[in-house]
Scaffold this motif. Structure first.
Motif, PDB file in Angstrom:
ATOM      1  N   UNK A   4      14.535  15.181  -5.140  1.00  0.00           N
ATOM      2  CA  UNK A   4      13.307  14.552  -4.654  1.00  0.00           C
ATOM      3  C   UNK A   4      13.620  13.574  -3.526  1.00  0.00           C
ATOM      4  N   UNK A   5      14.724  12.833  -3.653  1.00  0.00           N
ATOM      5  CA  UNK A   5      15.100  11.915  -2.586  1.00  0.00           C
ATOM      6  C   UNK A   5      15.365  12.680  -1.294  1.00  0.00           C
ATOM      7  N   UNK A   6      15.997  13.845  -1.420  1.00  0.00           N
ATOM      8  CA  UNK A   6      16.223  14.675  -0.243  1.00  0.00           C
ATOM      9  C   UNK A   6      14.923  15.121   0.396  1.00  0.00           C
ATOM     10  N   UNK A   7      13.938  15.453  -0.435  1.00  0.00           N
ATOM     11  CA  UNK A   7      12.648  15.860   0.108  1.00  0.00           C
ATOM     12  C   UNK A   7      11.942  14.691   0.788  1.00  0.00           C
ATOM     13  N   UNK A   8      12.122  13.494   0.240  1.00  0.00           N
ATOM     14  CA  UNK A   8      11.567  12.309   0.905  1.00  0.00           C
ATOM     15  C   UNK A   8      12.132  12.179   2.315  1.00  0.00           C
ATOM     16  N   UNK A  28       0.817  -1.207   0.000  1.00  0.00           N
ATOM     17  CA  UNK A  28       0.000   0.000   0.000  1.00  0.00           C
ATOM     18  C   UNK A  28       0.854   1.262   0.000  1.00  0.00           C
ATOM     19  N   UNK A  29       0.310   2.350  -0.501  1.00  0.00           N
ATOM     20  CA  UNK A  29       1.038   3.615  -0.580  1.00  0.00           C
ATOM     21  C   UNK A  29       0.653   4.360  -1.839  1.00  0.00           C
ATOM     22  N   UNK A  30       1.523   5.252  -2.286  1.00  0.00           N
ATOM     23  CA  UNK A  30       1.255   6.004  -3.517  1.00  0.00           C
ATOM     24  C   UNK A  30       2.476   5.968  -4.413  1.00  0.00           C
ATOM     25  N   UNK A  31       2.220   6.085  -5.708  1.00  0.00           N
ATOM     26  CA  UNK A  31       3.341   6.301  -6.613  1.00  0.00           C
ATOM     27  C   UNK A  31       3.014   7.472  -7.523  1.00  0.00           C
ATOM     28  N   UNK A  32       4.053   8.229  -7.835  1.00  0.00           N
ATOM     29  CA  UNK A  32       3.921   9.450  -8.632  1.00  0.00           C
ATOM     30  C   UNK A  32       4.972   9.402  -9.730  1.00  0.00           C
ATOM     31  N   UNK A  54      10.452  12.545   6.298  1.00  0.00           N
ATOM     32  CA  UNK A  54      10.413  11.341   7.105  1.00  0.00           C
ATOM     33  C   UNK A  54      10.024  10.087   6.355  1.00  0.00           C
ATOM     34  N   UNK A  55       9.965  10.153   5.023  1.00  0.00           N
ATOM     35  CA  UNK A  55       9.598   8.979   4.214  1.00  0.00           C
ATOM     36  C   UNK A  55      10.877   8.238   3.829  1.00  0.00           C
ATOM     37  N   UNK A  56      11.494   7.649   4.835  1.00  0.00           N
ATOM     38  CA  UNK A  56      12.805   7.033   4.610  1.00  0.00           C
ATOM     39  C   UNK A  56      12.730   5.769   3.766  1.00  0.00           C
ATOM     40  N   UNK A  57      11.532   5.143   3.661  1.00  0.00           N
ATOM     41  CA  UNK A  57      11.378   3.937   2.848  1.00  0.00           C
ATOM     42  C   UNK A  57      11.029   4.255   1.404  1.00  0.00           C
ATOM     43  N   UNK A  58      10.857   5.542   1.103  1.00  0.00           N
ATOM     44  CA  UNK A  58      10.475   5.926  -0.259  1.00  0.00           C
ATOM     45  C   UNK A  58      11.611   5.634  -1.236  1.00  0.00           C
ATOM     46  N   UNK A  59      11.233   5.341  -2.470  1.00  0.00           N
ATOM     47  CA  UNK A  59      12.207   5.079  -3.522  1.00  0.00           C
ATOM     48  C   UNK A  59      12.001   6.063  -4.663  1.00  0.00           C
ATOM     49  N   UNK A  60      13.094   6.595  -5.164  1.00  0.00           N
ATOM     50  CA  UNK A  60      13.058   7.538  -6.288  1.00  0.00           C
ATOM     51  C   UNK A  60      13.967   6.990  -7.368  1.00  0.00           C
TER      52      UNK A  60
END
Length: 412
Positions: free
Chosen positions: A71-75, A46-50, A79-85
């Protein structure tokens, strides 16, 4: 001879049991290498992708890398440390953020353009990011007689050169703050007026941190905007249902294959089943070890590779039975059966592997997930079919199971 064969069988059984235990239970309190620790994609967790697209033609690789770093820096800042760019193609960037329910809120948090500025102690903006022509990581002595160390080199355009000269002349002995979207990313101390249009940011940098800062500064001076062209929510419940369905389908498929092989091929079917259990254990452990993100298409790739692993065993067993029908001894039949099957197995698996590699490099998102698990599955299946199965079959023969009828011998 019998003792050696039985020892080999015991070793294979222990390996299969150990792999099954580790892939199910893991190691230690953190359950390292367990299937439950495999990283899950958005369609499962679950989550979002853009998906962002640059509004400029002929974007360079350096500009895209700078945008990815931004964008990774903004993640990280959110606090979205599991986000992938990750970059897709030549001018698109895909962002996956697990655990976020609203894609529009995520877009507002991330923003669409960079806001970089240089300000003084009073908060006055001295110059902006679009005046930075380039920012690069360099390694060298930053002061006379000093040791070589990483630093960030800045180069301004003509307007920035003039404004930076005025700013540094007015702030000698004071810091100039480099601010990205309201966050101070560096505060170098002005040591003298700089009129060359070039400057360096020094500090306790590592090579990685210097490159990261340079990327952020370059991102702040990107000559293009990033436009959102696609966004999608995946509910946590929907992802959990998809995972449960995928695991259930895989378990049922695996059970049916194990039963089919045992019923049709008897002793050889037992060897194939034991090799298949080892195959599945290796696949799950390696997915965890290499931190590969598992997606729903990735599960399909695993199931498909299970079928290919069984297909390789079927080819070997049919060649073996043909040798027995021709009157060869069991030992010779096993040797020739594997030898004759080798070119067929290699041809079929290598061609599929080539297709999977093409999908990985030209595809994106979940397509890459499918290609990754399929490629890994093909490589492991060739190992288990050509090496593990052979060891098990030889172990059975040497251990006392030497009647050709057990191996499917039939009359001409």
């Amino acid at each position: 001879m019998k003792a050696r064969g039985r020892i080999m069988l015991v070793i294979m059984l222990v390996i299969a049991a150990a792999l099954s235990f580790v892939s199910y239970q893991g190691i230690g309190e953190g359950k390292t290498l367990s299937a439950g620790n495999i990283k899950q994609g958005l369609d499962l967790s679950g989550g979002v992708y853009i998906v962002y697209e640059a509004d400029k033609e002929d974007v360079t690789a350096e500009e895209m890398q700078a945008a990815v770093s931004l964008i990774q820096g903004r993640m990280d800042w959110n606090g979205w440390t599991e986000a992938e760019v990750a970059q897709e193609g030549t001018n698109r960037i895909r962002v996956d953020i697990p655990g976020v329910e609203n894609a529009e809120d995520a877009i507002r948090e991330i923003g669409q353009t960079a806001q970089l500025s240089f300000v003084d102690e009073t908060g006055k903006v001295l110059l902006t990011g679009d005046m930075v022509a380039d920012a690069t990581k360099q390694v060298g002595a930053t002061q006379k007689g000093g040791n070589a160390e990483p630093y960030v080199a800045l180069k301004f355009n003509d307007e920035g050169k003039q404004l930076f000269a005025e700013a540094t002349a007015a702030n000698i002995g004071k810091p100039i703050y480099i601010v990205m979207d309201g966050e101070v990313i560096s505060a170098p101390m002005v040591q003298s007026a700089i009129t060359t249009g070039e400057a360096s940011i020094t500090g306790n940098f590592t090579g990685e941190s210097a490159e990261e800062l340079a990327s952020l500064i370059r991102a702040g001076s990107l000559p293009f905007n990033l436009n959102v062209i696609q966004m999608k929510n995946v509910g946590a419940r929907l992802g959990a249902d998809a995972l449960a369905t995928g695991v259930k389908a895989g378990a049922i498929g695996l059970a049916l294959v194990l039963i089919f092989m045992l019923v049709v091929y008897k002793v050889l079917g037992f060897a194939a089943d034991l090799a298949l259990i080892i195959y599945v254990g290796l696949e799950l452990i390696l997915l965890n070890a290499f931190n590969i993100t598992l997606t729903l298409p990735g599960i399909a790739g695993i199931i498909l590779s299970v079928g290919m692993a069984v297909d390789a065993n079927v080819v070997i067993f049919e060649r073996l039975k043909e040798e027995l029908v021709q009157g060869k001894t069991l030992r010779v039949a096993i040797k020739n059966g594997f030898s004759r099957a080798l070119p067929v197995i290699l041809d079929g698996n290598v061609t599929t592997l080539i297709a999977a590699v093409v999908l990985f490099f030209l595809g994106s998102g979940t397509v890459k997930g499918f290609a990754t698990t399929l490629s890994m599955g093909i490589i492991i299946s060739m190992f288990t079919a050509l090496v593990v199965t052979r060891l098990i079959v030889n172990g059975l023969m040497q251990g006392g199971c030497s009647n050709p009828k057990y191996y499917g011998m039939r009359s001409k």
